[in-house]
Scaffold this motif. Structure first.
Motif, PDB file in Angstrom:
ATOM      1  N   LEU A  44       8.846   1.985  35.944  1.00 21.11           N
ATOM      2  CA  LEU A  44       8.536   2.108  34.395  1.00 21.11           C
ATOM      3  C   LEU A  44      10.014   2.085  33.564  1.00 21.11           C
ATOM      4  CD1 LEU A  44       5.611   4.729  34.212  1.00 21.11           C
ATOM      5  CD2 LEU A  44       5.514   2.230  34.616  1.00 21.11           C
ATOM      6  N   ILE A  45      11.107   2.736  34.110  1.00 28.95           N
ATOM      7  CA  ILE A  45      12.179   2.613  33.433  1.00 28.95           C
ATOM      8  C   ILE A  45      12.702   1.043  33.455  1.00 28.95           C
ATOM      9  CG2 ILE A  45      14.704   3.262  33.533  1.00 28.95           C
ATOM     10  CD1 ILE A  45      13.838   5.835  34.769  1.00 28.95           C
ATOM     11  N   LYS A  88      13.098   0.885  26.872  1.00 26.88           N
ATOM     12  CA  LYS A  88      13.224   1.528  25.409  1.00 26.88           C
ATOM     13  C   LYS A  88      12.133   2.488  25.281  1.00 26.88           C
ATOM     14  CE  LYS A  88      14.821  -2.220  22.977  1.00 26.88           C
ATOM     15  NZ  LYS A  88      14.691  -3.400  21.529  1.00 26.88           N
ATOM     16  N   GLY A  89      11.440   2.879  26.620  1.00 26.16           N
ATOM     17  CA  GLY A  89      10.362   3.924  26.678  1.00 26.16           C
ATOM     18  C   GLY A  89      11.164   5.174  26.980  1.00 26.16           C
ATOM     19  N   PRO A  90      10.225   6.183  27.196  1.00 29.25           N
ATOM     20  CA  PRO A  90      10.746   7.367  27.434  1.00 29.25           C
ATOM     21  C   PRO A  90      10.995   7.946  28.857  1.00 29.25           C
ATOM     22  CG  PRO A  90       8.179   7.445  27.122  1.00 29.25           C
ATOM     23  CD  PRO A  90       8.732   6.253  27.008  1.00 29.25           C
ATOM     24  N   TRP A  91      10.840   6.985  29.607  1.00 24.74           N
ATOM     25  CA  TRP A  91      10.672   7.229  31.310  1.00 24.74           C
ATOM     26  C   TRP A  91      11.979   7.876  31.736  1.00 24.74           C
ATOM     27  CZ3 TRP A  91       5.793   8.111  31.864  1.00 24.74           C
ATOM     28  CH2 TRP A  91       5.098   7.520  31.286  1.00 24.74           C
ATOM     29  N   GLN A  92      13.085   7.295  31.255  1.00 24.35           N
ATOM     30  CA  GLN A  92      14.268   7.853  31.586  1.00 24.35           C
ATOM     31  C   GLN A  92      14.509   9.412  31.554  1.00 24.35           C
ATOM     32  OE1 GLN A  92      17.066   6.095  33.628  1.00 24.35           O
ATOM     33  NE2 GLN A  92      17.242   8.304  34.234  1.00 24.35           N
ATOM     34  N   ALA A  93      13.980   9.590  30.121  1.00 25.82           N
ATOM     35  CA  ALA A  93      13.987  10.944  29.759  1.00 25.82           C
ATOM     36  C   ALA A  93      12.996  12.076  30.485  1.00 25.82           C
ATOM     37  CB  ALA A  93      13.751  11.141  28.409  1.00 25.82           C
ATOM     38  N   VAL A  94      11.936  11.384  31.115  1.00 27.12           N
ATOM     39  CA  VAL A  94      10.988  12.081  31.747  1.00 27.12           C
ATOM     40  C   VAL A  94      11.647  12.463  33.052  1.00 27.12           C
ATOM     41  CG1 VAL A  94       8.717  11.799  32.944  1.00 27.12           C
ATOM     42  CG2 VAL A  94       8.860  11.273  30.525  1.00 27.12           C
ATOM     43  N   LEU A  95      12.056  11.330  33.786  1.00 23.48           N
ATOM     44  CA  LEU A  95      12.684  11.637  34.922  1.00 23.48           C
ATOM     45  C   LEU A  95      13.693  12.648  35.053  1.00 23.48           C
ATOM     46  CD1 LEU A  95      12.462  10.611  38.019  1.00 23.48           C
ATOM     47  CD2 LEU A  95      13.910   8.953  37.510  1.00 23.48           C
ATOM     48  N   ASN A  96      14.766  12.468  34.117  1.00 25.05           N
ATOM     49  CA  ASN A  96      15.973  13.488  33.915  1.00 25.05           C
ATOM     50  C   ASN A  96      15.142  14.724  33.840  1.00 25.05           C
ATOM     51  OD1 ASN A  96      17.353  11.327  34.230  1.00 25.05           O
ATOM     52  ND2 ASN A  96      18.142  11.455  32.018  1.00 25.05           N
TER      53      ASN A  96
END
Length: 372
Positions: free
Chosen positions: A195-196, A201-209
């Motif tokens: 998804l990243i 530009k989505g929230p997925w990197q922040a979700v994974l972090n």
């Protein structure tokens, strides 16, 4: 039609020893376990039936069937399962409505949506299957539908909680006065990595972090729970589920084995869970429940648990435990299904775990599905 499927239900209980041909089935028959699952659990209209729970259907079951059909190259069943999901769980439009998680008997003779709340893990798997089908089968309509569904997930199921960004289990009912209830098995790292890559530009990197930041506190001794409660003071024991790990949490070990060779974030999960091997060696079996707070493991895990652990055991270098799990699976197998009676959840865990063990699919560095 109903009577035929209830006869099939009885056949599932006997193990479905016969390989029943399906009209119009894809010619590729290299995955007998998928064919048996499809015959026993998927109606001709694309509804995946959990016979062990009042013949209900869930968005989880629909999402997993989409993935397995994609791996099997079974385009006909993929479209049937997708159409039923779209029409019955999302009021005909996955681009504007998250699918309801629970469909079943609503009255003495009526069937329909029992609970309109969605389940974010199933939502992610449906979106992932659509995006991969669009890529592999060159279907722009699937890709568009997958991206639209991801947009709904991002706006309705992702929340900021202080410095963290969380994937809620569903839009409603998980943000409480005591804290936010979170299910770690809803976050396969390899899937989030994909998804990243497609939605930078989505929230997925922040979700994974955020997930990786919480992971050490969730896995003492490698024992991860089904659920945890995120409070202002950090993650806490989820009293609703008695703090145990079991039927949900087993999937974390599955995900850890899937991406261990290619995804650094999944290797972090593998490292966190590897101490679980000591528990397995100590009790000589796969337990049905384990407890991060140190309580003794309980019960004997169903055969699907052994199947789910195969990729994890291989990735962790525990060849002797993997051999023991395969031996137990052999004893539990009747035809191409597990258990007597054969239960839905065992079969999907086996399709995941054994399918990966047999190298029927892999996940790339960016989380994309790789087929032989």
């Amino acid at each position: 039609m109903v009577s035929r499927r209830y006869l099939l239900k009885a056949g599932v209980g006997l193990g479905l020893c016969l390989n029943v041909p399906v009209a119009g089935a894809v010619a590729a028959e290299a995955w007998p376990a998928w064919e048996q699952f499809a015959v026993g659990y998927i109606r001709d209209d694309g509804r995946v039936v959990d016979w062990t729970d009042n013949a209900r259907s869930t968005s989880e079951g629909q999402s997993y069937a989409l993935f397995f059909a994609l791996v099997a190259g079974d385009r006909r069943r993929f479209e049937q399962v997708l159409a039923w999901t779209r029409d019955n769980l999302a009021s005909g439009d996955l681009k504007t409505r998250l699918p309801a998680w629970h469909w079943g008997q609503t009255g003495e003779t009526s069937w329909g949506v029992v609970d309109p709340n969605s389940a974010s893990d199933a939502d992610l798997w449906i979106a992932y299957a659509l995006l991969q089908a669009g890529r592999l089968w060159k279907r722009d309509d699937y890709s568009a539908e997958g991206h639209a569904l991801l947009g709904l997930i991002e706006t309705q199921e992702v929340r900021r909680a202080g410095p963290l960004t969380l994937l809620l289990p569903g839009p409603v009912g998980f943000e409480t006065e005591a804290g936010i209830r979170v299910n770690p098995s809803y976050l396969p790292p390899f899937l989030i990595k994909y998804l990243i890559s497609v939605r930078p530009k989505g929230p997925w990197q922040a979700v994974l972090n955020s997930y990786l930041k919480l992971l050490p506190a969730l896995t003492p001794g490698g024992r991860i729970p089904d659920w945890f409660l995120l409070t202002a003071d950090g993650p806490r024991l989820d009293t609703v589920s008695d703090g145990r790990g079991s039927y949900d949490a087993i999937r974390n070990y599955l995900w850890a084995g899937f991406g261990a060779e290619s995804v650094p974030e999944t290797r972090a999960l593998l490292t966190a869970l590897t101490p679980y091997l000591a528990l397995l060696r100590g009790i000589g079996r796969t337990p049905e429940a384990w407890y991060p707070d140190g309580r003794a493991p309980a019960g004997i895990g169903p055969p699907g648990f052994d199947a789910a652990l195969l990729p994890f055991l291989a990735a962790a270098g525990a060849g002797e435990l993997a051999a023991q799990a395969r031996e137990r699976l052999g004893r539990a197998r009747i035809g191409d299904l597990l258990g007597s009676p054969a239960r839905y959840y065992d079969q999907v865990l086996a399709l995941f775990g054994e399918g990966h063990d047999q190298k029927r699919f892999r996940f790339g560095q960016d989380g994309r599905l790789e087929l032989p």
